[in-house]
Design a protein around this motif. Structure first.
Motif, PDB file in Angstrom:
ATOM      1  N   VAL A 164      70.896 -30.951  74.901  1.00 51.63           N
ATOM      2  CA  VAL A 164      69.825 -31.120  75.898  1.00 51.63           C
ATOM      3  C   VAL A 164      69.160 -29.773  76.240  1.00 51.63           C
ATOM      4  O   VAL A 164      67.937 -29.680  76.329  1.00 51.63           O
ATOM      5  CB  VAL A 164      70.368 -31.815  77.175  1.00 51.63           C
ATOM      6  CG1 VAL A 164      69.323 -31.851  78.282  1.00 51.63           C
ATOM      7  CG2 VAL A 164      70.823 -33.238  76.847  1.00 51.63           C
ATOM      8  N   ALA A 165      69.977 -28.730  76.398  1.00 49.01           N
ATOM      9  CA  ALA A 165      69.408 -27.423  76.776  1.00 49.01           C
ATOM     10  C   ALA A 165      68.438 -26.933  75.693  1.00 49.01           C
ATOM     11  O   ALA A 165      67.344 -26.428  75.997  1.00 49.01           O
ATOM     12  CB  ALA A 165      70.531 -26.414  76.976  1.00 49.01           C
ATOM     13  N   GLU A 166      68.815 -27.104  74.431  1.00 48.57           N
ATOM     14  CA  GLU A 166      67.964 -26.661  73.324  1.00 48.57           C
ATOM     15  C   GLU A 166      66.665 -27.492  73.295  1.00 48.57           C
ATOM     16  O   GLU A 166      65.579 -26.958  73.104  1.00 48.57           O
ATOM     17  CB  GLU A 166      68.743 -26.834  72.005  1.00 48.57           C
ATOM     18  CG  GLU A 166      68.183 -26.078  70.813  1.00 48.57           C
ATOM     19  CD  GLU A 166      68.058 -24.576  71.035  1.00 48.57           C
ATOM     20  OE1 GLU A 166      68.897 -23.995  71.769  1.00 48.57           O
ATOM     21  OE2 GLU A 166      67.087 -23.995  70.506  1.00 48.57           O
ATOM     22  N   TRP A 167      66.814 -28.791  73.521  1.00 49.56           N
ATOM     23  CA  TRP A 167      65.647 -29.683  73.505  1.00 49.56           C
ATOM     24  C   TRP A 167      64.668 -29.341  74.619  1.00 49.56           C
ATOM     25  O   TRP A 167      63.451 -29.422  74.462  1.00 49.56           O
ATOM     26  CB  TRP A 167      66.092 -31.149  73.586  1.00 49.56           C
ATOM     27  CG  TRP A 167      64.924 -32.106  73.564  1.00 49.56           C
ATOM     28  CD1 TRP A 167      64.516 -32.931  74.555  1.00 49.56           C
ATOM     29  CD2 TRP A 167      63.986 -32.271  72.490  1.00 49.56           C
ATOM     30  NE1 TRP A 167      63.386 -33.619  74.185  1.00 49.56           N
ATOM     31  CE2 TRP A 167      63.035 -33.226  72.911  1.00 49.56           C
ATOM     32  CE3 TRP A 167      63.851 -31.693  71.220  1.00 49.56           C
ATOM     33  CZ2 TRP A 167      61.967 -33.629  72.111  1.00 49.56           C
ATOM     34  CZ3 TRP A 167      62.788 -32.097  70.419  1.00 49.56           C
ATOM     35  CH2 TRP A 167      61.861 -33.051  70.873  1.00 49.56           C
ATOM     36  N   ARG A 168      65.191 -28.919  75.754  1.00 50.74           N
ATOM     37  CA  ARG A 168      64.323 -28.600  76.897  1.00 50.74           C
ATOM     38  C   ARG A 168      63.434 -27.393  76.629  1.00 50.74           C
ATOM     39  O   ARG A 168      62.413 -27.201  77.285  1.00 50.74           O
ATOM     40  CB  ARG A 168      65.157 -28.369  78.158  1.00 50.74           C
ATOM     41  CG  ARG A 168      65.749 -29.675  78.694  1.00 50.74           C
ATOM     42  CD  ARG A 168      66.433 -29.441  79.999  1.00 50.74           C
ATOM     43  NE  ARG A 168      65.490 -29.142  81.064  1.00 50.74           N
ATOM     44  CZ  ARG A 168      65.767 -28.400  82.121  1.00 50.74           C
ATOM     45  NH1 ARG A 168      66.970 -27.856  82.254  1.00 50.74           N
ATOM     46  NH2 ARG A 168      64.857 -28.187  83.054  1.00 50.74           N
ATOM     47  N   LYS A 169      63.830 -26.578  75.639  1.00 56.85           N
ATOM     48  CA  LYS A 169      62.959 -25.447  75.274  1.00 56.85           C
ATOM     49  C   LYS A 169      61.724 -25.967  74.558  1.00 56.85           C
ATOM     50  O   LYS A 169      60.694 -25.318  74.485  1.00 56.85           O
ATOM     51  CB  LYS A 169      63.711 -24.479  74.355  1.00 56.85           C
ATOM     52  CG  LYS A 169      64.865 -23.777  75.029  1.00 56.85           C
ATOM     53  CD  LYS A 169      65.528 -22.819  74.032  1.00 56.85           C
ATOM     54  CE  LYS A 169      66.902 -22.390  74.510  1.00 56.85           C
ATOM     55  NZ  LYS A 169      67.733 -21.903  73.414  1.00 56.85           N
ATOM     56  N   LYS A 170      61.863 -27.159  73.973  1.00 58.04           N
ATOM     57  CA  LYS A 170      60.777 -27.703  73.143  1.00 58.04           C
ATOM     58  C   LYS A 170      59.940 -28.734  73.911  1.00 58.04           C
ATOM     59  O   LYS A 170      58.723 -28.803  73.771  1.00 58.04           O
ATOM     60  CB  LYS A 170      61.431 -28.350  71.915  1.00 58.04           C
ATOM     61  CG  LYS A 170      60.603 -29.321  71.147  1.00 58.04           C
ATOM     62  CD  LYS A 170      60.101 -28.720  69.864  1.00 58.04           C
ATOM     63  CE  LYS A 170      59.306 -29.771  69.077  1.00 58.04           C
ATOM     64  NZ  LYS A 170      58.410 -29.185  68.160  1.00 58.04           N
ATOM     65  N   PHE A 181      67.865 -30.893  87.554  1.00 58.18           N
ATOM     66  CA  PHE A 181      68.717 -30.131  86.642  1.00 58.18           C
ATOM     67  C   PHE A 181      69.631 -29.133  87.360  1.00 58.18           C
ATOM     68  O   PHE A 181      70.279 -28.325  86.725  1.00 58.18           O
ATOM     69  CB  PHE A 181      67.847 -29.400  85.598  1.00 58.18           C
ATOM     70  CG  PHE A 181      67.398 -30.316  84.495  1.00 58.18           C
ATOM     71  CD1 PHE A 181      68.217 -30.550  83.395  1.00 58.18           C
ATOM     72  CD2 PHE A 181      66.179 -30.964  84.564  1.00 58.18           C
ATOM     73  CE1 PHE A 181      67.828 -31.405  82.385  1.00 58.18           C
ATOM     74  CE2 PHE A 181      65.779 -31.827  83.561  1.00 58.18           C
ATOM     75  CZ  PHE A 181      66.606 -32.048  82.475  1.00 58.18           C
ATOM     76  N   GLU A 182      69.639 -29.225  88.685  1.00 59.22           N
ATOM     77  CA  GLU A 182      70.406 -28.246  89.452  1.00 59.22           C
ATOM     78  C   GLU A 182      71.878 -28.214  89.052  1.00 59.22           C
ATOM     79  O   GLU A 182      72.470 -27.154  88.889  1.00 59.22           O
ATOM     80  CB  GLU A 182      70.284 -28.563  90.936  1.00 59.22           C
ATOM     81  CG  GLU A 182      70.467 -27.318  91.789  1.00 59.22           C
ATOM     82  CD  GLU A 182      70.097 -27.627  93.234  1.00 59.22           C
ATOM     83  OE1 GLU A 182      70.968 -27.470  94.085  1.00 59.22           O
ATOM     84  OE2 GLU A 182      68.933 -28.048  93.447  1.00 59.22           O
ATOM     85  N   SER A 268      64.019 -39.702  69.241  1.00 55.28           N
ATOM     86  CA  SER A 268      62.908 -39.993  68.331  1.00 55.28           C
ATOM     87  C   SER A 268      62.086 -38.739  68.039  1.00 55.28           C
ATOM     88  O   SER A 268      61.747 -38.456  66.901  1.00 55.28           O
ATOM     89  CB  SER A 268      61.962 -40.998  68.982  1.00 55.28           C
ATOM     90  OG  SER A 268      62.234 -42.264  68.544  1.00 55.28           O
ATOM     91  N   LYS A 269      61.797 -38.014  69.127  1.00 54.37           N
ATOM     92  CA  LYS A 269      60.954 -36.830  68.936  1.00 54.37           C
ATOM     93  C   LYS A 269      61.697 -35.741  68.189  1.00 54.37           C
ATOM     94  O   LYS A 269      61.143 -35.080  67.321  1.00 54.37           O
ATOM     95  CB  LYS A 269      60.452 -36.307  70.288  1.00 54.37           C
ATOM     96  CG  LYS A 269      59.318 -37.145  70.840  1.00 54.37           C
ATOM     97  CD  LYS A 269      58.444 -36.382  71.789  1.00 54.37           C
ATOM     98  CE  LYS A 269      57.290 -35.721  71.067  1.00 54.37           C
ATOM     99  NZ  LYS A 269      56.340 -35.087  71.994  1.00 54.37           N
ATOM    100  N   ALA A 270      62.981 -35.588  68.532  1.00 53.72           N
ATOM    101  CA  ALA A 270      63.757 -34.520  67.892  1.00 53.72           C
ATOM    102  C   ALA A 270      64.060 -34.846  66.431  1.00 53.72           C
ATOM    103  O   ALA A 270      64.131 -33.962  65.577  1.00 53.72           O
ATOM    104  CB  ALA A 270      65.059 -34.287  68.661  1.00 53.72           C
ATOM    105  N   GLY A 271      64.204 -36.132  66.108  1.00 47.93           N
ATOM    106  CA  GLY A 271      64.575 -36.512  64.741  1.00 47.93           C
ATOM    107  C   GLY A 271      63.386 -36.855  63.870  1.00 47.93           C
ATOM    108  O   GLY A 271      63.248 -36.362  62.754  1.00 47.93           O
ATOM    109  N   TYR A 272      62.504 -37.703  64.376  1.00 46.84           N
ATOM    110  CA  TYR A 272      61.374 -38.175  63.560  1.00 46.84           C
ATOM    111  C   TYR A 272      60.078 -37.425  63.871  1.00 46.84           C
ATOM    112  O   TYR A 272      59.080 -37.605  63.186  1.00 46.84           O
ATOM    113  CB  TYR A 272      61.109 -39.663  63.835  1.00 46.84           C
ATOM    114  CG  TYR A 272      62.276 -40.590  63.589  1.00 46.84           C
ATOM    115  CD1 TYR A 272      62.957 -40.606  62.366  1.00 46.84           C
ATOM    116  CD2 TYR A 272      62.697 -41.487  64.583  1.00 46.84           C
ATOM    117  CE1 TYR A 272      64.014 -41.492  62.150  1.00 46.84           C
ATOM    118  CE2 TYR A 272      63.746 -42.371  64.363  1.00 46.84           C
ATOM    119  CZ  TYR A 272      64.402 -42.368  63.156  1.00 46.84           C
ATOM    120  OH  TYR A 272      65.439 -43.242  62.949  1.00 46.84           O
TER     121      TYR A 272
END
Ligand code: AMP
Ligand code: ZN
Length: 485
Positions: A164-170, A181-182, A268-272
């Motif tokens: 999740v943390a990595e995805w939030r950068k994107k 997110f606290e 979906s967004k991260a994979g496809y």
């Protein structure tokens, strides 16, 4: 007619336009088949059914409706294990093959589900596909691999987790549901399929095999990951396989916004590299007598519990249609008996349209009534307002005063409305009447008027015109019957 819908993504009512011409692709989160569905679940399926019917009948779209069957998840696995009290003799013998047990167990509840929704007026033929999760394992493995390769998931002890943390950068995580997110601790992992928003964490895409549980072989980045899919991943893979991405509408109960649908978007967004859908539509909760359903409060009902109390399934459908899907629906036994009265009132009106002795001279503007009802339905499926229009009409007009032409048009309208509400009976023997050409009905009406004013010459002329169109007209006291020659 143009349809508008509340989109949980924009949090606004938006004008709906399908992405591919006249075709609507719609995916509904279906049942988890570990028990009989309860009436709260049924609200979600009845909402999706109303939506697809309004899109077809009011919007004139062709609809491809897919609803998945969750036949593998924490609950189905647990409930199909040896010793589970949800195992029934009708399911057959349990074996030492966990996948076979799971399959026998879930097929039993899948059949019960189809039986139940059919009783509730959902036509299974309207559902293009009811995909079972276990039949799409390669697609689920492919999606897991893609997310890992794109850098948004990692393997830990044979399971795979979404980072999740990595995805939030994107991208935003929390599109449907405002997430705080606290308390978020990056890297903390969540193995359960269902969790609360306070537990926001790296959710599981693929779970390593546990003893005596079903699993599929899977090797990922050289690591042995034999196991089974996580619940959120299942929908992401199936909807893409069956409908293509992005499709038009995704439905589900409001409780699925987080984490299920939020996780679907991220996967979906991260994979496809694609959003799953353009419209997210959620139904509100069903409460019973003002409270959340729970076994401990003794207010937990399956459809079957209610049928055992001699409640008609169509009264349940009608009572739910009498509330807007976006507001909490309070199920009470009183509301069911009012729904029955209201439904029967309309039913009697429909029957009376076929009564030859109840025909008068008033021409009613049926097209306007149709338009008024359709406008309400097109406005974010406002079924209660649509029904209110119908009642306002029924309460002020009696069939005895209507002329035959208006009555014929009303039969056509009720047939159309029943394709949406699906709670009435339109007399089967009237099918031929309904298919009478409008011009012939109008000529017969004119003949009736001439006859009643004793202009028999004119009446005869109309009879000849009617027969030249291939129909014979038989006189009744103050009406007529038409028959094909
Ligand atoms: P499940 O079988 O638990 O996966 O749920 C099937 C559907 O029922 C989902 O769309 C849920 O959001 C919905 N649902 C569950 N409980 C309720 C409830 N009390 N009221 C309305 N919808 C519900
Ligand atoms: Zn789902």
């Amino acid at each position: 007619m143009k349809i508008s819908l509340y989109n949980s993504l924009s949090k606004k009512i938006e004008s709906f336009n399908p992405l591919l011409g006249n075709q609507v692709r719609m995916y509904s989160c279906g049942p988890t088949v570990y028990n009989y569905a309860h009436i709260g679940n049924m609200r979600a399926f009845l909402f999706a059914d109303l939506l697809q019917r309004v899109l077809r009948v009011v919007g004139n779209y062709s609809v491809r409706w897919v609803m998945n069957i969750t036949n593998i998840d924490d609950k189905t696995i647990k409930s199909s294990k040896i010793g589970s009290d949800l195992w029934k003799p009708e399911m057959g013998e349990q074996t030492d093959n966990p996948l076979q047990n799971l399959s026998k167990f879930t097929l039993f509840y899948e059949d019960a589900f189809i039986e139940d929704i059919t009783k509730l007026g959902i036509n299974p033929k309207h559902i293009e596909s009811l995909p079972r999760a276990t039949e799409f394992i390669p697609q689920m493995q492919d999606l897991t691999r893609r997310i890992v390769e794109n850098g948004y998931a990692y393997i830990s002890d044979g399971s795979v987790y979404f980072n999740v943390a990595e995805w939030r950068k994107k991208d935003v995580y929390g599109k449907l549901f405002k997430i705080d997110f606290e308390n978020f601790r990056p890297g903390v992992r969540m193995d359960a399929d269902q969790y609360q928003r306070e537990d926001i964490s790296d959710f599981v895409l693929w779970k390593v095999a546990k003893p005596n549980e079903p699993f599929w072989k899977f090797e990922l980045s050289g690591v042995k990951c034999d196991g089974r899919p996580g619940w959120h991943l299942e929908c992401s893979a199936m909807e893409r396989e069956l409908l293509g991405l992005p499709f038009d509408i995704h439905t589900g109960g409001i409780d699925l916004k987080f984490p299920h649908h939020e996780d679907e978007i991220a996967q979906s967004k991260a994979g496809y590299g694609n959003d799953p859908t353009t419209f997210w539509c959620h139904n509100e909760f069903l409460f019973v007598e003002g409270e959340k359903m729970s076994k401990s409060k003794n207010n937990f009902y399956t459809l079957r519990d209610l049928l055992d109390k001699n409640i008609d399934a169509l009264d349940i459908r009608f009572s739910m249609l009498s509330a807007h899907y976006g507001s909490v629906f309070n199920f009470t036994f009183n509301s069911i008996s009012s729904a029955r009265k209201a439904r029967m009132r309309i039913q009697e009106f429909i029957y009376s349209l076929f009564d030859d002795n109840k025909t008068g001279k008033r021409k009613y503007d049926v097209e306007k009534l149709r338009n008024d009802i359709f406008v309400e339905l097109a406005n974010d499926l406002h079924s209660p307002k649509a029904l209110a229009q119908l009642f306002a009409f029924i309460n002020t007009v009696s069939t005895g005063e209507l002329d035959l032409n208006s009555k014929t048009k009303l039969i056509v309208l009720f047939t159309e409305l029943n394709d949406i509400f699906s709670v009435w009976e339109i007399k089967p023997e009237t099918k031929e009447d309904i298919s009478l050409p409008e011009e012939v009905v109008i000529l017969a009406q004119k003949r009736l008027e001439a006859r009643l004013s004793k202009d028999f010459k004119l009446a005869d002329e109309f009879r000849q015109q009617i027969s030249s169109k291939g129909y014979s007209v038989k006189d009744t006291k103050d009406s007529f019957e038409l028959e094909k020659l």
